[in-house]
Design a protein around this motif. Structure first.
Motif, PDB file in Angstrom:
ATOM      1  N   ILE A  38       0.806  -1.159   0.039  1.00  0.00           N
ATOM      2  CA  ILE A  38      -0.053   0.126  -0.056  1.00  0.00           C
ATOM      3  C   ILE A  38       0.853   1.475   0.056  1.00  0.00           C
ATOM      4  O   ILE A  38       0.608   2.134  -0.705  1.00  0.00           O
ATOM      5  CB  ILE A  38      -1.033  -0.022   1.254  1.00  0.00           C
ATOM      6  CG1 ILE A  38      -2.016  -1.223   1.031  1.00  0.00           C
ATOM      7  CG2 ILE A  38      -1.602   1.348   1.303  1.00  0.00           C
ATOM      8  CD1 ILE A  38      -2.858  -1.376   2.101  1.00  0.00           C
ATOM      9  N   GLU A  39       1.921   1.365   0.727  1.00  0.00           N
ATOM     10  CA  GLU A  39       2.788   2.382   0.704  1.00  0.00           C
ATOM     11  C   GLU A  39       3.286   2.513  -0.541  1.00  0.00           C
ATOM     12  O   GLU A  39       3.428   3.915  -1.010  1.00  0.00           O
ATOM     13  CB  GLU A  39       3.883   2.016   1.862  1.00  0.00           C
ATOM     14  CG  GLU A  39       3.767   2.390   3.180  1.00  0.00           C
ATOM     15  CD  GLU A  39       4.597   1.775   4.373  1.00  0.00           C
ATOM     16  OE1 GLU A  39       5.549   1.109   4.027  1.00  0.00           O
ATOM     17  OE2 GLU A  39       4.304   2.199   5.375  1.00  0.00           O
ATOM     18  N   LYS A  40       3.525   1.633  -1.339  1.00  0.00           N
ATOM     19  CA  LYS A  40       4.411   1.873  -2.716  1.00  0.00           C
ATOM     20  C   LYS A  40       3.305   2.474  -3.468  1.00  0.00           C
ATOM     21  O   LYS A  40       3.651   3.436  -4.252  1.00  0.00           O
ATOM     22  CB  LYS A  40       4.761   0.336  -3.191  1.00  0.00           C
ATOM     23  CG  LYS A  40       5.447   0.611  -4.427  1.00  0.00           C
ATOM     24  CD  LYS A  40       6.165  -0.964  -4.588  1.00  0.00           C
ATOM     25  CE  LYS A  40       6.657  -1.108  -6.218  1.00  0.00           C
ATOM     26  NZ  LYS A  40       5.551  -1.620  -6.853  1.00  0.00           N
ATOM     27  N   ILE A  41       2.123   2.106  -3.502  1.00  0.00           N
ATOM     28  CA  ILE A  41       1.252   2.556  -4.299  1.00  0.00           C
ATOM     29  C   ILE A  41       0.679   4.050  -4.011  1.00  0.00           C
ATOM     30  O   ILE A  41       0.554   4.913  -4.901  1.00  0.00           O
ATOM     31  CB  ILE A  41      -0.120   1.786  -4.044  1.00  0.00           C
ATOM     32  CG1 ILE A  41       0.009   0.302  -4.605  1.00  0.00           C
ATOM     33  CG2 ILE A  41      -1.380   2.503  -4.916  1.00  0.00           C
ATOM     34  CD1 ILE A  41      -1.118  -0.502  -4.545  1.00  0.00           C
ATOM     35  N   ILE A  42       0.668   4.308  -2.663  1.00  0.00           N
ATOM     36  CA  ILE A  42       0.317   5.837  -2.096  1.00  0.00           C
ATOM     37  C   ILE A  42       1.575   6.440  -2.768  1.00  0.00           C
ATOM     38  O   ILE A  42       1.209   7.691  -3.398  1.00  0.00           O
ATOM     39  CB  ILE A  42       0.493   5.678  -0.701  1.00  0.00           C
ATOM     40  CG1 ILE A  42      -0.734   5.286   0.046  1.00  0.00           C
ATOM     41  CG2 ILE A  42       0.752   7.394  -0.130  1.00  0.00           C
ATOM     42  CD1 ILE A  42      -0.729   5.094   1.527  1.00  0.00           C
ATOM     43  N   ARG A  43       2.764   6.066  -2.817  1.00  0.00           N
ATOM     44  CA  ARG A  43       3.954   6.961  -3.317  1.00  0.00           C
ATOM     45  C   ARG A  43       3.837   6.916  -4.796  1.00  0.00           C
ATOM     46  O   ARG A  43       3.802   8.144  -5.360  1.00  0.00           O
ATOM     47  CB  ARG A  43       5.276   6.250  -2.880  1.00  0.00           C
ATOM     48  CG  ARG A  43       6.153   6.910  -2.258  1.00  0.00           C
ATOM     49  CD  ARG A  43       7.077   6.345  -1.712  1.00  0.00           C
ATOM     50  NE  ARG A  43       7.180   5.138  -0.889  1.00  0.00           N
ATOM     51  CZ  ARG A  43       7.461   3.854  -1.252  1.00  0.00           C
ATOM     52  NH1 ARG A  43       7.864   3.664  -2.101  1.00  0.00           N
ATOM     53  NH2 ARG A  43       7.125   2.936  -0.151  1.00  0.00           N
ATOM     54  N   GLU A  44       3.407   5.909  -5.530  1.00  0.00           N
ATOM     55  CA  GLU A  44       3.307   5.991  -7.122  1.00  0.00           C
ATOM     56  C   GLU A  44       2.134   7.024  -7.415  1.00  0.00           C
ATOM     57  O   GLU A  44       2.388   7.698  -8.527  1.00  0.00           O
ATOM     58  CB  GLU A  44       3.134   4.585  -7.334  1.00  0.00           C
ATOM     59  CG  GLU A  44       4.127   3.879  -7.580  1.00  0.00           C
ATOM     60  CD  GLU A  44       3.872   2.236  -7.925  1.00  0.00           C
ATOM     61  OE1 GLU A  44       4.766   1.401  -7.860  1.00  0.00           O
ATOM     62  OE2 GLU A  44       2.333   2.071  -8.252  1.00  0.00           O
ATOM     63  N   LEU A  45       1.011   6.933  -6.745  1.00  0.00           N
ATOM     64  CA  LEU A  45      -0.054   7.790  -7.012  1.00  0.00           C
ATOM     65  C   LEU A  45       0.054   9.137  -6.518  1.00  0.00           C
ATOM     66  O   LEU A  45      -0.655  10.036  -6.832  1.00  0.00           O
ATOM     67  CB  LEU A  45      -1.365   7.151  -6.382  1.00  0.00           C
ATOM     68  CG  LEU A  45      -2.255   6.277  -7.470  1.00  0.00           C
ATOM     69  CD1 LEU A  45      -1.271   5.174  -8.130  1.00  0.00           C
ATOM     70  CD2 LEU A  45      -3.419   5.276  -6.728  1.00  0.00           C
ATOM     71  N   GLY A  46       0.995   9.418  -5.543  1.00  0.00           N
ATOM     72  CA  GLY A  46       1.219  10.841  -5.158  1.00  0.00           C
ATOM     73  C   GLY A  46       0.094  10.981  -4.216  1.00  0.00           C
ATOM     74  O   GLY A  46      -0.438  11.961  -4.205  1.00  0.00           O
ATOM     75  N   TYR A  47      -0.629  10.000  -3.524  1.00  0.00           N
ATOM     76  CA  TYR A  47      -1.847  10.280  -2.966  1.00  0.00           C
ATOM     77  C   TYR A  47      -1.474  10.942  -1.490  1.00  0.00           C
ATOM     78  O   TYR A  47      -0.578  10.685  -0.949  1.00  0.00           O
ATOM     79  CB  TYR A  47      -2.364   9.110  -2.426  1.00  0.00           C
ATOM     80  CG  TYR A  47      -3.469   9.148  -1.354  1.00  0.00           C
ATOM     81  CD1 TYR A  47      -4.578   9.718  -1.552  1.00  0.00           C
ATOM     82  CD2 TYR A  47      -3.387   8.491  -0.078  1.00  0.00           C
ATOM     83  CE1 TYR A  47      -5.675   9.940  -0.502  1.00  0.00           C
ATOM     84  CE2 TYR A  47      -4.228   8.653   1.123  1.00  0.00           C
ATOM     85  CZ  TYR A  47      -5.439   9.294   0.831  1.00  0.00           C
ATOM     86  OH  TYR A  47      -6.486   9.648   1.858  1.00  0.00           O
ATOM     87  N   LYS A  48      -2.263  12.063  -1.289  1.00  0.00           N
ATOM     88  CA  LYS A  48      -2.343  12.738  -0.172  1.00  0.00           C
ATOM     89  C   LYS A  48      -3.708  13.045   0.449  1.00  0.00           C
ATOM     90  O   LYS A  48      -4.689  13.508  -0.131  1.00  0.00           O
ATOM     91  CB  LYS A  48      -1.753  14.231  -0.472  1.00  0.00           C
ATOM     92  CG  LYS A  48      -0.536  14.422  -0.847  1.00  0.00           C
ATOM     93  CD  LYS A  48       0.423  14.831  -0.026  1.00  0.00           C
ATOM     94  CE  LYS A  48       2.164  15.037  -0.464  1.00  0.00           C
ATOM     95  NZ  LYS A  48       2.863  15.337   0.272  1.00  0.00           N
ATOM     96  N   PRO A  49      -4.060  12.554   1.669  1.00  0.00           N
ATOM     97  CA  PRO A  49      -5.370  12.602   2.392  1.00  0.00           C
ATOM     98  C   PRO A  49      -5.825  13.894   2.343  1.00  0.00           C
ATOM     99  O   PRO A  49      -5.121  14.956   2.491  1.00  0.00           O
ATOM    100  CB  PRO A  49      -5.078  11.973   3.701  1.00  0.00           C
ATOM    101  CG  PRO A  49      -3.622  12.017   3.933  1.00  0.00           C
ATOM    102  CD  PRO A  49      -2.775  12.040   2.702  1.00  0.00           C
ATOM    103  N   ASN A  50      -7.091  13.871   2.079  1.00  0.00           N
ATOM    104  CA  ASN A  50      -7.913  15.163   2.061  1.00  0.00           C
ATOM    105  C   ASN A  50      -7.889  15.949   3.536  1.00  0.00           C
ATOM    106  O   ASN A  50      -8.359  15.083   4.294  1.00  0.00           O
ATOM    107  CB  ASN A  50      -9.018  15.108   1.522  1.00  0.00           C
ATOM    108  CG  ASN A  50      -9.938  16.401   1.763  1.00  0.00           C
ATOM    109  OD1 ASN A  50     -10.082  17.185   2.522  1.00  0.00           O
ATOM    110  ND2 ASN A  50     -10.440  16.857   0.681  1.00  0.00           N
TER     111      ASN A  50
END
Lengths: 339, 339
Positions: A38-50
């Motif tokens: 999950i951490e990897k995907i977060i990084r790839e997608l550049g996800y930042k919580p609202n």
DNA sequence: CTGAAAGCGCTTACAG
DNA sequence: CTGAAAGCGCTTACAG
């Protein structure tokens, strides 16, 4: 619109959004393998919580309010720099409130504005407040009681030991400087302050008075306008009549004005007149002669205040934060304006 | 916990929470009688909507991000003061981001940090951004493309006409000052700048060069460190050899250093050497002789930038904001450092 | 002009 | 260790 949401991350990772949320907030509760994926995907997608959603759901905004009287005074900007750097390190964002720069004359109006301000600050859903106010009074102190989150007074002396604060011991600083000049053989020592009463400066006056009293010397306090154009007139009138051995001035910029006027009147500094300022701003270094000044590490003060606020915000119900009142060390930077 | 919610107001008024919400956001849609009743209760209860909830539901946060390189430079603090006052008038709150004060040497690292920063800014769900960066480059410009909300460059010159910006025409200011000094009969005119390249200062240099070229005069650009202790050494070496008729210095504090060194070497100001600074900070007034300086009304700039951002944020889909690039007027404050 | 209801994007007990 | 579901406090179409 193209903002990535937690659903997208969950979808891409093939898990529920609850798990993604846990990776963000309680990673220890997630199996290392899934967590890493999950951490990897977060990084790839550049996800930042609202942040709004996060704040609403958790009733924590990871945001801190910084309330200042204004930013132009160099000391305040420098404190905020310290706060900002420390906040970044600790993962907090900043909300900036510049309090009323008007209504100076009418204290009632000002108090009302101050109440308004606190209303706004509280409603802005921050986790804590860093509060800077050079004209802090008991009225201001009372307003603090209704604030439902931790507040740290920053460079805002307050005698109430139950209110968290990070400051400098201005009393001791002024006392020390005065005593030192007495020990060096000076007798005629004046304190120069603004007409307007700032809590910090009153402490300096008290320290000065105490040192003079202990030495059985006659104190003299000169009050002038804080505005350069005005105070230079007062200084001129004053210095045309007499001058002290030492002038201790509550802030650097006024000390520089004082020096400028003295030189104009051919009073030699430091031989005939010594001058000491407070705060060690750039004015001190750009003045001629260079100004001796009490260095008050204001950047550090911002950092410490943010540190204290963090521990207050993050402390569990049952614990208690000790050391709620902190002083930063000062030191005197000797330059050419004293012997 | 004791925070009043919209439910409480609705309950007290005997209406649904939708109506209360409408009073807050679209008062014209509510019957005057009920509206007034609700407004009264809101006031009595001191109700303030929770900003996180409001932001989440409406995807408007009524918050603006202010991104600055640091706060200590007086110009920046003053801009932020202008921004803050205007924001209050217009009902916006401020989020403060102090961008990397580190990694100055490594441009790659810095760009990465800048990307990070934009990520944080965007995720912080603000409605718009006021962006101040004295070292704005094309790389920074590219990063702007991915920002999903309006951004106004503030005191951050950028040649792209499609990017909203409020600034000062530094080129014209420097050109004008140089030309004026040429017209007054001076020939040997130098420009003094920092080694580090700031976009604003490069414009000043260009304006200076243009004026010199038109008059067929030999330009000379002196580059020194921005640090007082260092540049005073350079100034001394330089002035021991020769000095110009006029020195135009990109910022006040450096101009004051220059004056201080010149006086130490018994070069008379303004008879032998005239000095002009930029920004008209307090340094100008505290210097001796008092420094002539190009006044750049930076507070107003903050206000105008916030105004522009507001119209950008609030403009409907179909409208378009014109006048996206604005200049603030400057003027020269003549003091004793020129003839 | 007003209310019932869905939804904003998250977090966090509660089960399993 | 993970998922389904309720809920944070608001706004805003949609009916009526």
């Amino acid at each position: 619109m193209n903002q990535i949401k937690i659903y997208d991350v969950a979808g891409a990772a093939g898990v529920s959004l609850a798990t993604v949320s846990r990776v963000l907030n309680h990673p220890e509760k997630v199996k290392p393998a899934t967590r890493e994926k999950i951490e990897k995907i977060i990084r790839e997608l550049g996800y930042k919580p609202n942040l709004n959603a996060k704040g609403l759901a958790s009733s924590k905004s990871t945001t801190v309010a910084v309330v200042v009287p204004e930013l132009t005074r160099s000391s305040i900007a420098e404190i905020v720099n310290g706060i900002a750097d420390c906040a970044t390190r600790r993962g907090y964002l900043l909300r900036l409130f510049v309090a009323g720069r008007n209504n100076y004359d009418n204290p009632e109006e000002q108090l009302k504005a101050e109440k308004e301000l606190w209303g706004t600050v509280v409603a802005s859903s921050v986790d804590g407040v860093l509060y800077i106010n050079d004209e802090f009074t008991e009225e201001h102190e009372k307003l603090l009681e209704d604030v439902p989150m931790p507040v740290v007074l920053t460079n805002t002396p307050c005698s109430n030991p139950n209110i968290p604060q990070v400051s400098i011991d201005y009393y001791r600083a002024a006392y020390g400087v005065t005593k030192e000049m007495i020990d060096r053989g000076n007798k005629k020592i004046w304190m120069i302050k603004t007409i307007r009463n700032y809590a910090m400066n009153n402490l300096k006056v008290d320290g000065y008075l105490q040192a003079m009293k202990e030495a059985n010397l006659e104190p003299r306090i000169i009050e002038v306008s804080g505005l350069t154009e005005r105070n230079e007139v007062s200084f001129k009138e004053l210095l045309q009549k007499e001058h002290p051995d030492v002038a201790i001035v509550v802030r650097d910029s006024m000390a520089v004005s004082f020096i400028n006027v003295a030189r104009l009147l051919h009073i030699h500094i430091p031989d005939e007149l010594q001058v000491i300022g407070f705060q060690n701003t750039r004015y001190a270094e750009l003045a001629r002669p260079k100004l001796t000044s009490v260095n008050t590490p204001i950047y550090e003060m911002g950092e410490k205040a943010m540190d204290l606020l963090t521990s207050l915000m993050e402390c569990e119900e049952d614990e208690e934060v000790t050391n709620i009142k902190q002083f930063i060390n000062y030191n005197v930077i000797e330059r050419d304006s004293i012997k």
